[in-house]
Structure formats: C-alpha cells, structure tokens
Design an enzyme around this catalytic site. Structure first.
Site, mmCIF file in Angstrom:
data_model
loop_
_atom_site.group_PDB
_atom_site.id
_atom_site.type_symbol
_atom_site.label_atom_id
_atom_site.label_comp_id
_atom_site.label_asym_id
_atom_site.label_seq_id
_atom_site.Cartn_x
_atom_site.Cartn_y
_atom_site.Cartn_z
ATOM 1 N N PRO A 210 0.827 -1.207 0.000
ATOM 2 C CA PRO A 210 0.000 0.000 0.000
ATOM 3 C C PRO A 210 0.863 1.259 0.000
ATOM 4 O O PRO A 210 1.872 1.325 0.691
ATOM 5 C CB PRO A 210 -0.781 -0.103 1.305
ATOM 6 C CG PRO A 210 -0.668 -1.519 1.725
ATOM 7 C CD PRO A 210 0.628 -2.023 1.193
ATOM 8 N N GLU A 211 0.447 2.251 -0.770
ATOM 9 C CA GLU A 211 1.157 3.526 -0.802
ATOM 10 C C GLU A 211 0.302 4.573 -0.088
ATOM 11 O O GLU A 211 -0.825 4.292 0.337
ATOM 12 C CB GLU A 211 1.456 3.915 -2.237
ATOM 13 C CG GLU A 211 2.139 2.769 -2.974
ATOM 14 C CD GLU A 211 3.136 3.189 -4.025
ATOM 15 O OE1 GLU A 211 3.443 4.378 -4.114
ATOM 16 O OE2 GLU A 211 3.618 2.311 -4.753
ATOM 17 N N LYS B 115 2.176 6.384 5.255
ATOM 18 C CA LYS B 115 1.534 5.074 5.191
ATOM 19 C C LYS B 115 0.996 4.626 6.554
ATOM 20 O O LYS B 115 0.615 3.472 6.715
ATOM 21 C CB LYS B 115 2.526 4.043 4.655
ATOM 22 C CG LYS B 115 3.065 4.417 3.276
ATOM 23 C CD LYS B 115 4.024 3.341 2.825
ATOM 24 C CE LYS B 115 4.779 3.771 1.581
ATOM 25 N NZ LYS B 115 5.765 2.751 1.212
#
Ligand SMILES: [Zn+2]
Length: 259
Positions: free
Chosen positions: A2-3, A55
């Site tokens: 995930p970014e 994040k």
C-alpha cells in the site's frame, strides 16, 4: 505494498464508518493481542478522527487514546456493511471494530498498537516522517532539507522510498514519478538539482490525488511500473527493471528519455 494514496483512501472509508458512531464492539482476535484488553480500555469512547500520515493510519478515540496501524507488505483495511462477506478470511483479521452499520477490519497489518495521543507525536516512526506527499500544500523546503542531509551518493529512487525524506511514496509512485518528470532514478542525490527533485514530487501528486478520489489506477493505466521489456510510451525505447537500494525494490525506468 500500500502507498500513501491507498492509506488515505482507507482512512477516508474507516473514518466514514467510525467517526461519531456508536461502537458496539472492538475485538483483537490475533493471539498476540490476547491480554491487551483493548475492548475494556476503549469501552464507551467514540472515534473523533481517522488520520493518515504517509503510510500510517491513526484511529483517534475520545479520551486521548489512538490505534496506530501500518500495513507494511501484507496488510489491508476493509469496511463492510454488517452481514456482508469480508474479502479475506476471518482468521487473518487482527482488529474488528463493529458499529450498528459496519464491520471495520484490519487484516494482518504488522504494526497495530494502542497508544496515548502524546506518543503518536513522539514515536520516532511517526515523528520522523518527512513531509506528506498528499498534504494540501507540499512542504518543498522541508523535503529539500531532508534530501540534502542524506548520503549524497544514495540513488534517487532509493531516497524517494525513505519515509523520513518524503512520506507516502511507495515503489509504484516512485517509478511513475521519476518517469513523468523524465529523471533517471539511478542518479546520485549529489547530481540531482533541487528543481529536479521537486519536479518528481509535483509530477506524482496529481495521479496520487486522483487515486484517492477515484481508486487506485488499474495496472494498464500506469505508464512504466510493471512494463519491463515493453516500449516506452514517450520514446519507444525498451523499458528496463532492476532491484535498487538496500531493500532491492524493483525500479522501472526508460534509459531513452529519463536523464
Ligand atoms: Zn522513454
């Protein structure tokens, strides 16, 4: 992985389901949380806000307690209407927060902890984050300061993944940003001008905001990530891919038009 935009989207959805709502139950099914007593500590408290920092995702409860989550490579957030099937099995759920309308679930995100609000400001993993790529106004000066105190022989692509330099860019947006700015991710920081470093950030913000608004782009709409061996969309040179930096994260670049 995930970014920042994915986490921002998750924070918006989790916040929409939790902020100000009645919390029916909080469960931490994973054995590692066995005796932590989150349900008792959080009983009767409402969620005041859900924030993303790079994040990191923070669920802030009334009374100064916050759940801190980081998904690393393996985790995910899910928000489901009550009674709807989850997209991952219940055995991989590490946190389940129920309201009368929703199940909010964190699956297998290795960082998951309950902390006082004060610690979210002093914890080095959060306090040392660089400026957030998705901030309304990006802090150019803070970013450049952090670039210039880093090892000048470090490659640009590696530095862009360092969350202490800029928070929220992951491997996909690193490659896309360098391509859009036409800058070679293998250049050393000492050979990259301030304007060039900033041009990557400002090239990657619009597609990241677009992703927050409309969902992460399908792989075919990425310009360079995952396209090794195919012709560059700008100059037709064959796109290359190779592991970069201490973590050997694959970087994609066009040797024809990225200088
Ligand atoms: Zn090219």
């Amino acid at each position: 992985m995930p970014e920042g935009d994915t986490i921002r989207t998750a924070a918006n959805r989790v916040g929409g389901a939790l902020v100000g709502r009645e919390i029916e139950s909080i469960e931490t099914p994973h054995p590692r949380f066995g005796k932590d007593g989150w349900a008792e500590k959080l009983a009767g408290r409402k969620v005041r806000a859900v924030d993303a920092h790079g994040k990191h995702l923070l669920i802030r409860f009334e009374g100064g307690l916050t759940i801190h989550s980081h998904l690393r490579m393996t985790g995910a957030w899910g928000v489901y209407p009550r009674g709807k099937r989850w997209h991952r099995g219940p055995h991989s759920a590490w946190l389940v927060i129920r309201t009368p309308e929703h199940d909010v679930v964190q699956f297998k995100g290795p960082v998951l902890e309950l902390m006082p609000d004060g610690r979210t400001r002093s914890d080095p993993r959060i306090a040392q984050l660089g400026p957030d790529v998705l901030a309304d106004t990006f802090d150019d000066a803070a970013f450049l300061r952090r670039v210039r105190i880093d090892d000048p022989t470090r490659t640009l692509g590696d530095a862009l993944l360092d969350q202490r330099i800029v928070a929220g860019i992951g491997n996909i947006w690193k490659a896309e940003g360098c391509f859009r700015a036409a800058i070679d991710p293998w250049r050393r920081l000492r050979d990259v001008s301030d304007e060039e470093a900033l041009s990557i950030i400002h090239a990657v913000r619009p597609p990241m905001f677009e992703s927050v608004a409309n969902g992460f782009p399908k792989s075919e709409s990425l310009l360079i990530y995952g396209r090794a061996g195919t012709p560059c969309p700008r100059c037709q040179t064959k796109i290359r891919a190779r592991g970069q930096g201490d973590d050997n994260r694959t970087t994609y670049w066009c040797p024809g038009c990225q200088r």
